[in-house]
Motif scaffolding. Structure first.
Motif, short mmCIF file in Angstrom:
data_model
loop_
_atom_site.label_atom_id
_atom_site.label_comp_id
_atom_site.label_asym_id
_atom_site.label_seq_id
_atom_site.Cartn_x
_atom_site.Cartn_y
_atom_site.Cartn_z
N VAL A 201 8.02 5.86 -4.32
CA VAL A 201 8.78 4.65 -4.66
C VAL A 201 9.06 3.83 -3.39
O VAL A 201 9.11 2.60 -3.45
CB VAL A 201 10.10 5.02 -5.37
N LEU A 202 9.20 4.51 -2.24
CA LEU A 202 9.40 3.78 -0.98
C LEU A 202 8.12 3.06 -0.58
O LEU A 202 8.16 1.90 -0.14
CB LEU A 202 9.84 4.75 0.12
N PHE A 203 6.98 3.71 -0.75
CA PHE A 203 5.71 3.08 -0.40
C PHE A 203 5.41 1.89 -1.32
O PHE A 203 4.79 0.91 -0.90
CB PHE A 203 4.59 4.11 -0.47
N GLU A 204 5.85 1.99 -2.57
CA GLU A 204 5.66 0.85 -3.47
C GLU A 204 6.45 -0.36 -2.99
O GLU A 204 5.98 -1.50 -3.10
CB GLU A 204 6.07 1.25 -4.89
N GLU A 205 7.64 -0.13 -2.46
CA GLU A 205 8.43 -1.21 -1.90
C GLU A 205 7.75 -1.78 -0.65
O GLU A 205 7.70 -3.00 -0.45
CB GLU A 205 9.84 -0.71 -1.56
N PHE A 206 7.18 -0.90 0.19
CA PHE A 206 6.46 -1.36 1.38
C PHE A 206 5.19 -2.11 1.01
O PHE A 206 4.75 -3.01 1.74
CB PHE A 206 6.13 -0.18 2.29
N ALA A 207 4.56 -1.73 -0.10
CA ALA A 207 3.35 -2.43 -0.53
C ALA A 207 3.67 -3.88 -0.88
O ALA A 207 2.85 -4.78 -0.70
CB ALA A 207 2.74 -1.71 -1.73
#
Length: 764
Positions: A201-207
């Motif tokens: 979910v953190l990587f989705e925000e960074f994406a």
């Protein structure tokens, strides 16, 4: 697990003629569901594992394999602990589970996070990163794991700029706040002790809004997750992972799926329909076509069919075999011929728990055993995310960490690593740049120890290591170089004959001695002339001799001091000057006595004739000899290294030994000089031939002036200039005497010989 159980049930060596049954539960990553499952197992309400006459027990649980998370394993352990049912986890890594007081029935085939934390700290230290960020799961795995890592990092001198936590169920606003902290940070390296689901979910925000380039350091919880490798901003990530393994026959077992097996399992049905985008059950509302039986799982390429990266899978495999070996040891007896197992013995879980502590075997080349804490030997691979030429991110093993090796040798790594943004140079992540040699660290107020200023070493101190916490002083006879990173011997300074100043002083000294000798020669050549005879020729020759010694004694002050030169220079100077002043004093007294002798009825001269003059000179000189002898016997001058006048060099000089002796010698000379000066002043207007009393007055005035100015100059002059001042005083006073007393007479003798006659003398 099913594959391992079928292998065991088909084995003729492990539990022959005994079949293992099983029941699989889904804890749904929920603590409540896991606790509910534990109660179901213990209550024995489930159906028997296998119906038929061959089943000797009716669903009594011997052991539990699971759970995959630390929090759920803690919940399971608390429920089943009173019943002594062993719990073997394959993925619960929390260091807290090693506490046998709280979890006496818990074992695991995966190492404790304590080892992982040590490995990650050593990894960070290995690459010189001292300023990092930290992200963790808000769970027992993340909290305990990050606490262990931060303790290990602190021991390695690593500082954490920030530490944030999250769960995949957190609101989007919190996820964004965590992402913003990472975006705004100055730390290049981010250590993530986090579960793969939380990190996703953190990587989705960074994406959505990529952060600046960051070097990600991963725990085994996510570093091998293929679903995360699609995020390009994480290329170059490096972390620790469970050892890559090979399980013979597993791939064939996974691919051997018949439609009947698939339809009989809700899990397999969901998997099948998702993999082939079809439905096994007619459902027109789903929008998917019906599976027609032509689906070939062998042609499928997804994580299910990929057995090239078996890691956690092997931990499950080990867990099942560990329980099987414990049961085998409990019911079977080894003989020379075969293995006999008692099928009718009634086992209890406590017996299995006891045997599980003692298992020690190897399967497919992988050892399985438990220490006193129920933990295996820790072994991690160091994994690097590297992009292939085709652009696909792959897992590449670049080293390993083996806790069984001696301390300091556990960590091995090669340099075939791809870093963030596909760089080949190791990223830099420090709060402050390394302090160079010659400086030391001064901590910045209110900041961690990794944030500091580099301050040059103070005078006289050095630092010869990078990032030195402080500077060390050089030995007393050494001094730092210009860079202040090494000590060198201090230069030794003394008034050497190689110096211009010493050469000039020596030239004047020799010139003065030659002048005195020439004057004596002139006087000797004209010894019968009235001017020589009228001025006490005997004292004049003795005075010239003493002046010659005075000039020459100044040479003893030049050159490196030694024991003999130190004693000689002061005593020779003291004695020769007293001899000189005694002669001048004798000449002055002669003038006074000569005037007294002209008075009617005076017979003074018979009491101060030549014998008495010689005796006076010897007496005054003998007193100085006694003073010098006492000085030399009690505390003589000696050579010493003066380290205090100059910090950066050594002054080689003569210590006085006894200051009282030195000032006694000078005081005695001064006393005679003042006495002589007073007498000369009294006699300056007497009708002396050729005005010798007046000349003596001028000479003693110069002498006293020189030595009065000498005292403050001597005390305040530094180093070798102290010696130069002393030589100058000797030469100046000596030249004053010879020029004032003898120059006018030599001028008359040489250039006005007509005045050097008895007639001229009588006229005078």
């Amino acid at each position: 697990m099913i594959f391992a159980i079928e292998e065991i049930n088909n084995s003729t060596e492990l539990l022959p003629d005994i079949k293992l049954g099983y029941q699989i539960y889904d804890s749904c990553a929920s603590v409540l569901v896991a606790a509910d499952v534990a109660f179901q197992l213990l209550n024995g309400k489930e159906h028997v594992f296998e119906s038929g006459n061959n089943c000797s027990h009716s669903g009594m649980v011997m052991a539990v394999v699971g759970d995959s998370t630390s929090t759920n394993s803690i919940s399971l352990s608390h429920v089943i602990r009173p019943f002594n049912v062993p719990l073997v986890s394959y993925f619960a890594t929390c260091a807290c589970l090693s506490d046998k007081q709280q979890y006496p029935t818990l074992f695991r085939t995966i190492p404790s996070d304590q080892f992982q934390a040590d490995a990650l700290a050593k990894l960070v230290k290995h690459f010189g990163w001292t300023w990092i960020g930290a992200v963790r799961s808000e769970s027992d795995y993340g909290n305990y794991g990050m606490a262990s890592f931060r303790a290990a990092a602190q021991r390695e001198g690593i500082c954490v700029e920030y530490s944030v936590s999250l769960l995949r169920t957190d609101p989007l606003s919190k996820i964004q706040r965590v992402a913003d902290v990472i975006r705004r940070s100055t730390a290049m390296v981010v250590v993530a002790f986090i579960a793969s689901g939380d990190l996703r979910v953190l990587f989705e925000e960074f994406a959505r809004e990529p952060p600046p380039p960051r070097q990600w350091i991963g725990s085994e919880g996510w570093i091998t997750d293929p679903l995360l490798m699609s995020y390009s901003f994480c290329a170059g990530a490096i972390g620790v992972a469970i050892q890559q393994s090979v399980i013979p026959g597993l791939r064939e077992f996974l691919l051997d799926l018949s439609p009947v097996q698939v339809a009989a399992s809700s899990v397999l049905t969901e998997f099948w329909e998702d993999a082939f985008n079809c439905t096994l059950i007619k459902n027109f509302d789903s929008g998917k076509k019906e599976c027609d039986g032509t689906e070939d799982i062998k042609k499928l390429k997804n994580p299910y069919t990929d057995t090239s990266q078996l890691r956690i899978t092997n931990m499950v495999y080990k867990a099942v075999y560990a329980i099987a070996h414990a049961i085998h040891n409990a019911v079977c007896q080894e003989t020379n011929v075969s293995t006999q197992c008692d099928n009718d013995s009634r086992l209890d879980s406590k017996k299995i728990l006891t045997e599980l502590k003692k298992v020690n075997f190897s399967r497919n080349g992988y050892p399985v055993s438990f220490d006193a804490n129920g933990d295996p030997v820790a072994f991690y691979e160091l994994i690097n995310w590297q992009k292939s030429e085709s652009g696909v991110t792959e897992l590449v093993t670049v080293g390993y960490y083996d806790a069984s090796l001696p301390k300091g040798q556990e960590f091995h790594i090669n340099w075939n690593i791809t870093w963030v943004e596909r760089g080949t140079a190791v990223p830099v992540s420090v709060c402050s740049e390394s302090c160079p040699l010659g400086s030391h660290k001064v901590l910045q107020k209110g900041k961690p120890i990794c944030c500091y200023d580099c301050i040059p070493c103070p005078e006289g101190e050095i630092s010869n290591t990078t990032d030195s916490p402080d500077c060390s002083p050089c030995p007393s006879e050494s001094w730092p170089n210009a860079q202040r990173d090494a000590c060198f011997p201090k230069p030794v300074e003394f008034l050497s004959y190689d110096e211009v100043l010493a050469i000039i002083l020596a030239a004047f000294s020799v010139s003065g001695a030659c002048l005195a000798i020439i004057t004596a020669a002139i006087f000797f050549h004209h010894r019968t002339t009235p001017i020589v005879r009228a001025n006490n020729s005997e004292l004049s020759f003795l005075l010239l001799f003493s002046l010659t010694l005075c000039f020459l004694c100044s040479l003893t002050f030049i050159g490196a001091p030694s024991d003999w030169s130190c004693m000689l220079r002061h005593t020779a100077f003291g004695i020769t000057f007293v001899l000189c002043i005694s002669c001048v004093l004798g000449k002055t007294v002669v003038v006074l006595m000569a005037f007294k002798a002209t008075l009617p009825g005076s017979n003074v001269m018979k009491w101060f004739g030549p014998p008495q003059q010689r005796m006076a000179v010897v007496f005054f000189t003998f007193i100085q000899i006694i003073i010098c002898t006492v000085w030399l016997l009690l505390s003589p001058p000696f050579p010493m290294k003066n380290l205090s006048t100059y910090k950066e060099k050594i002054i080689l000089e003569c210590a006085l030994g006894s200051a009282v002796g030195f000032w006694a010698v000078l005081g005695y000379i001064g006393l005679l000089a003042v006495f002589c000066f007073v007498l000369a002043v009294l006699a300056r207007k007497l009708p002396d031939n050729f005005n010798e009393a007046k000349l003596i007055t001028f000479s003693m005035l110069i002498f006293c002036a020189v030595w009065l100015t000498f005292i403050p100059a001597y005390v305040s002059s530094p180093g070798k200039f102290t010696v130069a001042v002393e030589i100058f005083a000797i030469l100046a006073s000596s030249f004053g005497l010879i020029l004032c007393i003898f120059a006018p007479k030599c001028f008359i003798i040489l250039f006005q010989p007509e005045k050097n006659s008895k007639k001229s003398l009588m006229n005078k």
